[in-house]
Design a protein around this motif. Structure first.
Motif, short mmCIF file in Angstrom:
data_model
loop_
_atom_site.label_atom_id
_atom_site.label_comp_id
_atom_site.label_asym_id
_atom_site.label_seq_id
_atom_site.Cartn_x
_atom_site.Cartn_y
_atom_site.Cartn_z
N VAL A 139 0.84 -1.20 0.00
CA VAL A 139 0.00 0.00 0.00
C VAL A 139 0.87 1.25 0.00
CG1 VAL A 139 -1.64 1.34 1.35
CG2 VAL A 139 -1.96 -1.12 1.08
N SER A 140 1.94 1.23 0.81
CA SER A 140 2.83 2.38 0.88
C SER A 140 3.44 2.67 -0.49
CB SER A 140 3.94 2.10 1.91
OG SER A 140 4.86 3.15 1.91
N GLU A 141 3.87 1.64 -1.18
CA GLU A 141 4.46 1.85 -2.51
C GLU A 141 3.43 2.41 -3.47
OE1 GLU A 141 6.86 -0.66 -5.97
OE2 GLU A 141 6.62 -1.48 -3.95
N LYS A 142 2.19 1.91 -3.40
CA LYS A 142 1.12 2.42 -4.28
C LYS A 142 0.84 3.89 -3.98
CE LYS A 142 -3.70 1.71 -5.60
NZ LYS A 142 -4.04 3.12 -5.42
N GLN A 143 0.81 4.24 -2.68
CA GLN A 143 0.53 5.63 -2.33
C GLN A 143 1.65 6.55 -2.80
OE1 GLN A 143 -0.14 5.23 1.90
NE2 GLN A 143 -2.35 5.32 1.63
#
Length: 386
Positions: free
Chosen positions: A33-37
């Motif tokens: 999720v962090s990478e997507k954000q």
């Protein structure tokens, strides 16, 4: 000198939540999720920058045209021009000047926004790179762990094939383990007098005093701390936890020179910080860097010495740092694990209305240590049952 804004630990732009290098599936999902954000931020800032630069170019063009129009109007005023026509030309020139000033102001405002978006874009790109490196490291660690499991299995199989001989004289009584007081070395440095580190310490002390096992936690606060104070604290206290609050960034923390008349900053690089911690016997179990931009490099220079590190992925507010520290140590003093205390402290930041800041607080650890099973404050069983 490395500066951290008065918002000691930074801007409030929403980004990836954490970069916790943990082994559970939930934590892997957090990293995804962090990478997507981060990617979403990069895409958004790139589009915003394109639009802002287009508007800036248009404003500059409009300003140039208005200035040219004003010059043209004034050029029409000749010695032979009638007074009424001269006034008309000058009035037109002034209107054009006003339009030019407005367009120039708009261009300047847009330039400021472009600088802000550029900074945020660079922060997002750096965050994405960190997450990608963390993912690569985790994959490497998983492969290494699998190899160790296989080797351990092979050793156990070999041991089972050997005869086991036990001797009566080998049986000895095992002494009851002594419960040790948790020792926390709390270093603060604020040579520029722009941070509320003393207020942070006061909040932590109040929170620990109200905790279940408050008598089992000893906080040794050393304000205006110089690098020598770190060494003295390691020798005097032999701390389980070392905490630093102040400025940081670029692979270093900013300490004090301990000079009353002329306070100055002294940078302590992560390399030297790691070397200092490595001189402790034994080294601390936990290092908390409540200073901005201290995640980068911590895994390389600090994790080989201290198995668990909590640091900041960007810059966050003084209030965020204080709330996190108070909630974290209150939970530690209640006898729960480092991971649970970390989760409670992050939630405390969100409940305080600082949720945009919570993603910056990061927990990293060595593969051979599980923060979910690491409890820093333990009491004897008979005490717990009384």
């Amino acid at each position: 000198m490395l500066h951290r804004q008065k918002v000691r630990y930074g801007h409030t732009e929403l980004s990836g939540r954490t970069i916790m290098m943990l082994d559970s599936r939930d934590d892997v999902q957090e990293k995804r999720v962090s990478e997507k954000q981060y990617r979403d931020q990069i895409d958004r800032y790139t589009k915003e920058l394109a639009a802002l630069r287009k508007d800036e170019a248009a404003a500059k063009t409009a300003a140039g045209k208005a200035r040219a129009s004003a010059a043209t109007s004034r050029a029409k005023i000749k010695p032979t021009t009638s007074a009424s026509m001269a006034r008309s030309y000058e009035s037109a020139a002034q209107r054009a000047d006003k339009q030019a000033a407005g367009s120039e102001k708009k261009a300047a405002d847009l330039a400021g926004k472009i600088a802000d978006r550029t900074k945020k874009l660079h922060t997002a790109e750096s965050g994405l790179a960190r997450v990608q490196r963390a993912t690569t490291r985790r994959d490497d660690q998983a492969s290494a762990k699998q190899r160790r499991v296989e080797l351990d299995h092979a050793r156990k199989v070999a041991q089972l094939s050997r005869p086991v001989v036990r001797h009566v004289h080998e049986i000895r009584s095992v002494p009851t383990p002594q419960i040790e007081e948790l020792r926390l070395l709390y270093l603060t440095a604020n040579p520029d007098s722009d941070l509320r580190v003393d207020a942070e310490v006061a909040q932590v002390q109040r929170a620990v005093r109200g905790a279940l096992h408050r008598d089992s936690v000893k906080i040794n606060h050393r304000p205006a701390a110089a690098p020598e104070d770190l060494l003295d604290g390691l020798n005097d206290l032999k701390p389980h936890v070392v905490h630093f609050s102040g400025h940081g960034g670029a692979g270093a923390i900013v300490m004090d020179n301990s000079n009353v008349d002329d306070p100055q900053a002294r940078d302590l690089t992560f390399d030297r910080l790691g070397r200092a911690l490595d001189t402790a016997a034994p080294p601390p179990v936990l290092l908390v860097l409540n200073a901005c931009d201290t995640v980068e490099g911590a895994d390389e220079d600090l994790l080989p010495i201290v198995p668990v590190v909590i640091a900041m992925a960007s810059t966050v507010l003084d209030a965020t740092a204080a709330v996190f520290a108070a909630r974290f140590y209150a939970a530690i003093a209640a006898g729960i694990s480092i991971k649970k205390a970390f989760d409670q402290a992050v939630l405390g930041v969100e409940l305080a209305g600082l949720s945009d800041e919570s993603w910056m607080i990061t927990l990293v650890h060595r593969e051979d240590v599980d923060p979910a099973d690491t409890v820093l404050v333990r009491l004897p069983v008979d005490t717990l049952m009384s």
